[in-house]
Design an enzyme around this catalytic site. Structure first.
Site, mmCIF file in Angstrom:
data_model
loop_
_atom_site.group_PDB
_atom_site.id
_atom_site.type_symbol
_atom_site.label_atom_id
_atom_site.label_comp_id
_atom_site.label_asym_id
_atom_site.label_seq_id
_atom_site.Cartn_x
_atom_site.Cartn_y
_atom_site.Cartn_z
ATOM 1 C CG HIS B 328 76.862 -61.113 0.822
ATOM 2 N ND1 HIS B 328 76.331 -60.662 -0.352
ATOM 3 C CD2 HIS B 328 77.282 -60.021 1.492
ATOM 4 C CE1 HIS B 328 76.436 -59.340 -0.386
ATOM 5 N NE2 HIS B 328 77.015 -58.931 0.726
ATOM 6 N NE ARG B 348 71.997 -57.067 -3.361
ATOM 7 C CZ ARG B 348 71.862 -57.302 -2.058
ATOM 8 N NH1 ARG B 348 70.674 -57.314 -1.504
ATOM 9 N NH2 ARG B 348 72.918 -57.536 -1.308
#
Lengths: 261, 550
Positions: B328, B348
């Site tokens: 990740h 994000r």
């Protein structure tokens, strides 16, 4: 010079690396003193001291409830609590983890439950109705759940409220270990949440319809076609697939091509 | 101000603050850092993604995958010797006898136990830690299923196989996407608290790589809610489902015809071994994050040490894609207490950018997970513009304060409540200062080779969940791991019931495959082979280890 700036080393795994010049602090694991670097969680401090966990350690991320912990500071009468993986070790902490607590959990058959859920709660967990309202459970909860409040909602028959209020529970059992009325709050809450999810929350009708379609074998042929297809052809379908707009209303939006629904 | 950062790091944050107004201005206009081209993606991946690097990998030299190049940590584990000496075991007796032995009590194991019990079997679950200690409880985001009118398993299939770069086993993808609505319905009937509209319609969202909104959730703790519910149901069936906690399996038993016939269990507390005889065996032991491939921190739970792969391998089962790991891109590296903590993709998605030590952007923030990870590693290892933490870890900034500037004051606290609290606890207000992140080991893409009914190449031996491979190919999309564990767990339980009913096990069981494997290791000349399965990771610091030598 650019070469020198490259970082070559990788810090390894979860093993604690004390910062250079880290201040060492005394903690007391079940009464015995160990010096550990400051800023570690209780869990990492215990490991730093040389303990290898078998019990009392699970997800290490604050969600599994394996590492409920009680502690006091030397010279302070107050008993505190937290999850070992989420609480920072501080100087003069006297630590005891509670990896297991014998909670009361009568079995039940949700599928064939007779009668009203509130009565069923009273039958399974009569102790819930003996809450003395001391609030120790709420003060003890490491997830900041107002445990006493959801117990009060249960008593009143507001199972919806109790289910929602107890939702963040990680089932560590700390509340239960401190309850003077001997209530197994988190087990009663589990029952109430399932009752709420099954009988009080409205069913998803679109889901039942889809389940009938799946059971009738509706999609098996289409999926078999995809399995047998050449990779280039699947790639083409993948690239060309239509994306549902982010703000589309659920159940209203339909793709232009409905042949594969 | 946030005193959780050291003065040196606060000094570096000033550089981030200096470039922030201009970056926010650009973001408002929709101007993004350019994404990599398809060619660059491949180049970056090959050069910087840990899966593609040749350092730290080698051929495994024994067993069914002999000759396959694997990460050093996996290869060494597969070349480890058994914890037991088979000669010490009297296999004519049994401490436990059951129809189905389930090894592992996470989502897959529990789903299998319930399905097998419904089909009339007696089930014994053996698990290393507590019931439910698993990666299942840690899954936050959601579970996919095509149950809305504008969606179907057909499109779910396309999303899964495209996301896996077409390396998935098609039959497994078809089984998973076809069964998905059945699983959601089953969970609903068990009383799971799904996020729903007032009329009962499931609330659904997009995930990375989905063409339809089909991510179902229960707050931001979907996996924990699933695990609570299925575990609670298993506890209601204790007449038929017995549970042994803190008692991992260490070897599979075979019968004279090479069929799975039970296992050797080990009580972590009393140090006793037990013999279990079973008509069928399911391996559902989860992933390998705690092997810390190439030294990476992990988001996985404490027991994720690939025990099932080791046992199956010795019993002759081939593993697939074990060189493929999902990193990740955004795992926390500071403060030390949060190392490995997953910072959800949502950060994000809300506009936070990745920045180097100069406060400069160096990549598009929403590349696919593997590409994004490669970009961060490149910036630190190749360009040398990473930020070094006081504990010697390094990474880049994730500029979360942009979120409030873009979407309004309070957005961070509202949209990311768990992350906000997890940093606030250490005096870091992520709505005011950025986070430090680096890729973290998240998911074992590969595993035990199975078919669409969770059967392995050994008769009577089933496998399901993260320990099994092929479903997601070499890259998994968000929301398909919770689905995977339940679909193949239930399928394993159903098929195991059919198999067990027709199976009258022959009298004798054996551990000769373990003997043979140990001999193969000796013959291959492997020096100082380790002992496996390792069961638990060892985090004792060096100063303790030095004193443990008596």
């Amino acid at each position: 010079m650019a070469e020198d700036k490259k970082l070559k080393t990788l810090a390894t795994g979860d093993k604690t690396i004390p910062p250079e010049g880290a201040k060492m602090i005394p903690i007391y694991i079940m009464g015995r003193e160990y010096m550990v670097p400051e800023t570690l969680t209780i869990m990492k401090a215990v490991e730093y001291a040389g303990y290898s966990y078998v019990r009392g350690c699970g997800c290490r991320g604050g969600i599994c409830g394996a590492c409920g912990t009680f502690y006091r500071f030397l010279g302070d009468y107050r008993l505190r609590s937290g999850l070992a993986c989420q609480t920072v070790a501080e100087p003069n902490m006297v630590i005891m983890q509670l990896p297991f607590f014998p909670a009361n959990r009568p079995g039940y058959d949700l599928e064939n439950m007779q009668g009203n859920p509130h009565e069923e709660l009273r039958r399974l967990y009569p102790e819930v109705f003996k809450c003395v309202g001391c609030g120790t459970c709420t003060r003890t909860c490491p997830m900041d759940i107002d445990v006493m409040d959801y117990i009060a909602l249960m008593k009143r028959g507001d199972l919806r409220g109790a289910a929602l209020k107890s939702f963040d529970c990680v089932m560590c059992g700390l509340c239960t270990s401190r309850c003077p009325a001997q209530i197994s709050q988190y087990m009663a809450a589990m029952f109430v949440r399932r009752v709420f999810g099954k009988f009080i929350l409205p069913k998803a009708e679109h889901l039942s319809k889809r389940v009938e379609e799946v059971k009738s074998g509706k999609y098996e042929k289409k999926l078999k076609e995809l399995i047998g297809m050449k990779q280039e052809d699947v790639k083409k379908l993948y690239v060309e697939r239509e994306r549902e707009p982010d703000l589309a209303e659920a159940g209203k939006w339909m793709p232009k091509d409905t042949t594969n629904l | 101000m946030s005193s959780g950062y050291t003065p040196a790091l606060m000094e570096l944050i000033k550089k981030v603050e200096a470039t922030r107004p201009a970056r926010v201005e650009k973001a408002r206009k929709g101007e993004h850092f350019p994404a990599l081209t398809m060619e660059q993606r491949q180049e970056w991946l090959k050069k910087y993604h840990p899966d593609y690097k040749n350092d730290g990998r080698r051929q495994v030299i024994v067993g069914p995958n002999k000759g396959t190049v694997l990460p050093e940590e996996v290869a060494s584990l597969l070349e480890s010797k058994s914890r037991i000496n088979p000669a010490n075991f009297d296999l004519s007796r049994a401490d436990y006898t059951t129809d189905l032995l389930v090894i592992g009590a996470g989502g897959a194991g529990t789903a299998a136990a319930l399905a097998a019990q419904e089909a009339g079997l007696k089930v014994l679950i053996s698990t290393k830690l507590r019931h439910g200690d698993s990666n299942t409880v840690m899954a936050e985001g959601g579970i996919q299923a095509a149950d809305q009118e504008g969606d179907s398993p057909y499109f779910h299939y396309l999303d899964v196989i495209g996301g896996g770069h077409f390396s998935n086993q098609p039959e497994l993808v078809a089984a998973m996407t076809n069964d998905a609505p059945l699983i959601i319905h089953w969970l609903e009937s068990l009383g799971m608290m799904f996020d729903k509209m007032p009329d009962g319609r499931m609330k659904v969202r997009h995930g990375g790589g989905t063409s339809r909104k089909r991510m179902h959730s229960a707050g931001d703790m979907t996996g924990a809610e699933i695990m609570r519910v299925v575990r609670d149901e298993a506890r209601n069936r204790t007449n038929d489902i017995k549970l042994l906690e803190f008692t991992p399996a260490v070897e599979i038993l075979l019968d004279e015809n090479g069929r799975a016939a039970g296992a050797v269990l080990y009580n972590l507390e009393t140090k006793e071994y037990y013999i279990v005889r079973a008509k069928a065996v399911l391996i559902a032991t989860g992933g390998f994050g705690r092997l810390h491939i190439q030294g990476f921190p992990t988001t996985n739970h404490y027991g994720a040490t690939a025990d099932g792969c080791v046992m199956a391998y010795r019993a002759g089962v081939r593993l697939q894609d074990m060189d493929s790991t999902q990193y990740h891109p955004t795992g926390a590296i500071f403060p030390e207490q949060n190392v490995g903590l997953l910072i959800t993709e949502k950060v994000r998605g809300l506009g936070a950018q990745l920045l180097n030590t100069e406060g400069e952007q160096f990549c598009f923030p929403l590349e696919p997970r593997d590409v994004e990870s490669a970009c961060v590693i490149r910036e630190c290892l190749e360009i040398g513009k990473g930020i070094v933490t006081p504990t010697g870890r390094f990474g880049v900034w994730l500029d979360s304060p942009m979120i409030d500037m873009l979407h309004g004051e309070g957005t961070v606290r509202k949209e990311l409540p768990a992350k906000y609290i997890q940093f606030k606890r250490y005096d870091i207000d992520i709505s005011k200062v950025p986070m430090l992140i680096y890729p973290t080991l998240h998911y074992q893409n590969g595993g035990i080779a199975i078919n669409e009914w969770s059967e392995t190449s050994v008769e009577g031996l089933f496998s399901a969940g993260e320990v099994a491979g092929g479903v997601h190919g070499r890259n998994r999309l968000m929301g398909n791991s919770l689905l995977d564990v339940l679909v193949f767990g239930r399928r394993a339980g159903i098929r195991a019931a059919e198999y067990a009913k027709g199976n009258n096990p022959s009298g004798k069981v054996t551990l000769s495959h373990v003997d043979n494997f140990n001999k193969e290791i000796d013959k291959a000349g492997i020096k100082d082979p380790g002992v496996g399965p390792i069961l638990l990771p060892d985090y004792a610091p060096d100063h303790v280890r030095e004193r443990q030598v008596g």
